[in-house]
Write an enzyme that holds these catalytic residues in place. Structure first.
Site, PDB file in Angstrom:
ATOM      1  N   CYS A  97       1.009  -1.636   0.350  1.00  0.00           N
ATOM      2  CA  CYS A  97      -0.106   0.391  -0.369  1.00  0.00           C
ATOM      3  C   CYS A  97       0.549   1.323   0.139  1.00  0.00           C
ATOM      4  CB  CYS A  97      -0.312   0.067   1.284  1.00  0.00           C
ATOM      5  SG  CYS A  97      -2.407   1.021   1.001  1.00  0.00           S
ATOM      6  N   HIS A 208      -3.575  -5.987   1.176  1.00  0.00           N
ATOM      7  CA  HIS A 208      -3.630  -5.904   2.826  1.00  0.00           C
ATOM      8  C   HIS A 208      -4.914  -7.117   3.434  1.00  0.00           C
ATOM      9  CE1 HIS A 208      -6.482  -2.232   2.534  1.00  0.00           C
ATOM     10  NE2 HIS A 208      -6.876  -3.008   3.392  1.00  0.00           N
TER      11      HIS A 208
END
Lengths: 256, 478
Positions: A97, A208
């Site tokens: 991310c 994630h």
């Protein structure tokens, strides 16, 4: 020879931990310890220096904008050179991310201003402006490339599952290999079907959830790469994956 | 003082809202209490303003990541003990439509709130809805509990919430058309939460801080689930002399001197007493000794916030002490039921900090534990469940006799529990009623079953229990 040890360096665990990133470290530890492989964790924060020879695997996670600004300055000043050196020496890197964006070439804000990145991955990220929707939701993608059984020789492709939540759109430079092909969800930019990026043993991804616990094949791939680089041929013993596989299979059925 | 007939549009909106609410209830859409609000606001956007401002005692708003339902219910009880009649969105529907639905329910078709002279609006307000509520209702007092990561897929980043709070406060002190308003609201802030305390800096109206002074209630470790570890003024690391949970504690920036403000309402002593908590609270009006029939430091914080809010409203100390002593939990928040001879406790946990507090409170209870965990990923829960990896399930594992993972994301939860040491393979049950039945069977008669659901799972569990126990549905009020 004594039992191998995986030396993990976690960059900015206090500032870049927004989406359950701790789970990735817990997973690496568990999958080593369950096999009698040693596990050493070093956490580096603002101001700490990074020794490229002391890491087998580097991990960095997601952050909020405020923390990301704090991090970027420190990263470029005290750690970027050593991280690049490590990656060139085939050390394994997993950037999720926010860290994935930071390790690209630059991040272009909605105002047009460009913030420099570490430049591990030949890619850039653009923020399309406050009005554009964030890319949020469950994601399923198929790994491409590096895993020997992934979609080759009649084996079904290895899937990677999790959740994504990012405003920035990431574009790979021509010739850069994505980590995976999006089956459902957005991926790098919601348009070209690519998710993540790979350079040598460095992997960047938006996924994630946490990423590694319910993607055990990918976790083992990273552990295996890191250990083989230092110890030569290392066999990863089979361990109990029932809970992991249930979670993985359940995620394949989720709405994006 | 108030016209019996407010305006035709408001009347029409109320009529439409009441009809929609009745239809929804007849169709068995229980819990969907906000539908009346959606319909009414569709007819008259100014309805919340028109109706809420009739309350002669004004309004108090409560917002923050955790504790707003319990804190506002405490304020409700205190207000009632002081002889006021609360206008309170107690179903937990805390966005504009939920507040509107409650007001529609309380209003007559002519557009007036009955007994307006004794009315105090007590509004639990969603973090992101605060700017709108502040503008429409103009509360006398706004209570802020704490700020943590929660439903990042819905709210965006924690900083986005902090920004929206600051923007809600910025306009205060001026009236609707920019002319000076007599009195900006008093803001009641948790001094121990650096993100909440920061709201007091530069605020143009009165500020009342509350905080825990009793350092024996805390520790010296900053939990993993902390979101404000750096100074909001200068970005340097915050240092803590004591932490109570997450980033809540006695904090100081070593670099710029920004530090926890001294508190006006202070918890000077807090002691666990079986199923209750003994609290000594110092206020400007003197010391209050409160015996709160709830456990867990987070409930002491909720009570402290309620005391501070009640103080800001000028409610009498006797009402505060007596109402808190008789307090019973808000729905799903440490609520207790008797089911087939078992003591069933339902403890909502919907984000890492909230659930960490709940897990610590459960771990502090004596005996081996039977635990039924639920993880749902509905819109109201947040669709991203990665927060379970920020939550310390480990703290209850050593005392766990039996555990079951349930809910729409039971598999992810079972995997997290495996990592917390609950065993290689934690059992999974997707169906809520079956999960509850299995958990009751696994709990010997006379023992306690702890049910730890996320928000939508809590509503489900409560429905199932209510049906089995033959009691009324929660939205009809207790």
């Amino acid at each position: 020879m004594s039992a191998p040890t995986l030396r993990v360096v976690h960059l900015y665990p206090r500032l870049m931990n927004i989406y359950g990133d701790r789970g990735n470290i817990m997973c690496l530890r568990h999958r080593c310890e369950a096999r009698g492989i040693g596990f050493e964790l070093t956490e580096l924060g603002i101001g700490d220096r990074f020794d490229s020879a002391a890491a087998d695997l580097i991990f960095a996670g997601g952050a909020q904008d405020r923390e990301q600004r704090n991090v970027v300055e420190d990263l470029l000043a005290t750690k970027a050179d050593a991280v690049r050196e490590a990656v060139e020496a085939a050390v394994v890197l997993l950037a999720v991310c926010g860290a994935y964006q930071l390790f690209g070439r630059f991040y272009r804000e909605a105002t047009g201003m460009e913030l420099p990145g570490v430049g591990i991955f030949d890619l850039h990220t653009e923020h399309p402006g406050e009005k554009a929707k964030r890319l949020i939701g469950n994601i399923v993608a198929e790994l491409v490339g590096p895993l020997p059984s992934s979609g080759q020789g009649g084996h079904p492709p290895i899937t990677i599952v999790g959740f994504e939540n990012h405003g920035g759109r990431t574009y790979l430079a021509p010739g850069v290999r994505p980590l995976a092909k999006v089956r459902s969800g957005h991926g790098n930019n919601g348009r070209d079907g690519a998710e993540g990026a790979v350079y040598r043993n460095a992997y960047g991804t938006y996924i994630h959830g946490s990423l590694l616990p319910k993607n055990p094949a990918f976790a083992d791939h990273l552990i295996g790469l890191a250990l083989r680089r230092r110890y030569g041929d290392v066999e990863l013993a089979r361990i109990d994956n029932r809970a992991e596989e249930l979670a993985h299979r359940a995620a394949l059925r989720l709405r994006p | 003082m108030y016209p019996a007939f407010v305006n035709p549009r408001a009347s029409l909106a109320i009529l439409a809202g009441k009809a929609a609410g009745t239809a929804s209830r007849l169709l068995g859409r229980g819990g969907g209490t906000a539908i009346a609000g959606v319909v009414a606001l569709g007819v008259d956007q100014g309805l919340v303003r028109t109706l809420s401002r009739q309350a002669a005692a004004g309004a108090i708003a409560v917002t923050g990541t955790n504790g707003k339902t319990t804190t506002s219910l405490m304020l409700n009880r205190v207000a009632a003990a002081a002889g006021l009649r609360p206008l309170h969105n107690r179903s937990g529907s805390n966005m504009m439509r939920g507040v509107a639905a409650m007001l529609v329910d309380e209003a007559s078709i002519s557009g007036s709130i009955a007994d307006a002279a004794r009315r105090l609006a007590i509004l639990e307000v969603d973090e992101a809805t605060l700017p709108e509520i502040t503008r429409e209702v103009r509360p006398r007092v706004i209570v802020f509990t704490n700020l943590f990561r929660d439903q990042l897929d819905r709210y965006g980043e924690v900083d986005t919430v902090a920004r929206s709070w600051r923007s809600a406060l910025r306009g205060q002190g001026t009236g609707d058309r920019g002319q000076p308003q007599e009195e900006p609201p008093t803001i009641v802030l948790n001094a121990d939460d650096p993100a909440v305390a920061h709201l007091g800096r530069g605020y143009g109206g009165p500020v009342l801080y509350y905080g825990v002074e009793d350092a024996s209630a805390g520790g010296d470790v900053v939990e993993h689930a902390s979101d404000f570890r750096t100074c909001l003024e200068c970005g340097a690391d915050l240092a803590y002399s004591v932490t109570f949970y997450g980033h809540v504690g006695h904090w100081r920036c070593a670099s710029c001197g920004n530090a926890r403000p001294s508190a006006d309402v202070r918890l000077t002593r807090v002691t666990a007493r079986g199923d209750a908590t003994e609290m000594a609270v110092a206020t400007a009006g003197g010391e209050l000794d409160i015996l709160l029939p709830l456990t867990g430091l987070y409930n002491a914080y909720n009570a402290l916030a309620a005391v501070a809010g009640a103080t800001a409203l000028g409610l009498p100390s006797e009402a505060i002490v007596s109402a808190l002593a008789e307090f019973s939990a808000a729905f799903g928040r440490q609520e207790r039921f008797q089911l087939d001879g078992r003591d069933v406790q339902v403890l909502l946990g919907k984000n890492p900090t909230g659930l960490n507090q709940v897990l610590r409170a459960v771990a502090a209870r004596p005996g081996r534990k039977r635990l039924l965990f639920f993880l749902n990923d509905g819109i109201a829960d947040g669709r991203d469940i990665s927060w379970i990896w920020d939550t310390d399930y480990e703290v209850v594992q050593p005392q766990t006799e039996w555990a079951l993972a349930a809910g729409t994301r039971a598999e992810d939860l079972a995997l997290r529990l495996k990592y917390a040491g609950f065993g290689e393979y934690v059992e999974i049950e997707r169906d809520a009623a079956t999960a509850l039945r299995r958990a009751i069977e696994a709990t010997p008669a006379g023992e306690t079953l702890y049910v730890l659901p996320t928000y939508t799972a809590m509503l489900e569990v409560r429905e199932i229990i209510a049906k089995r126990a033959g009691e009324g549905h929660f939205w009809e009020g207790a």
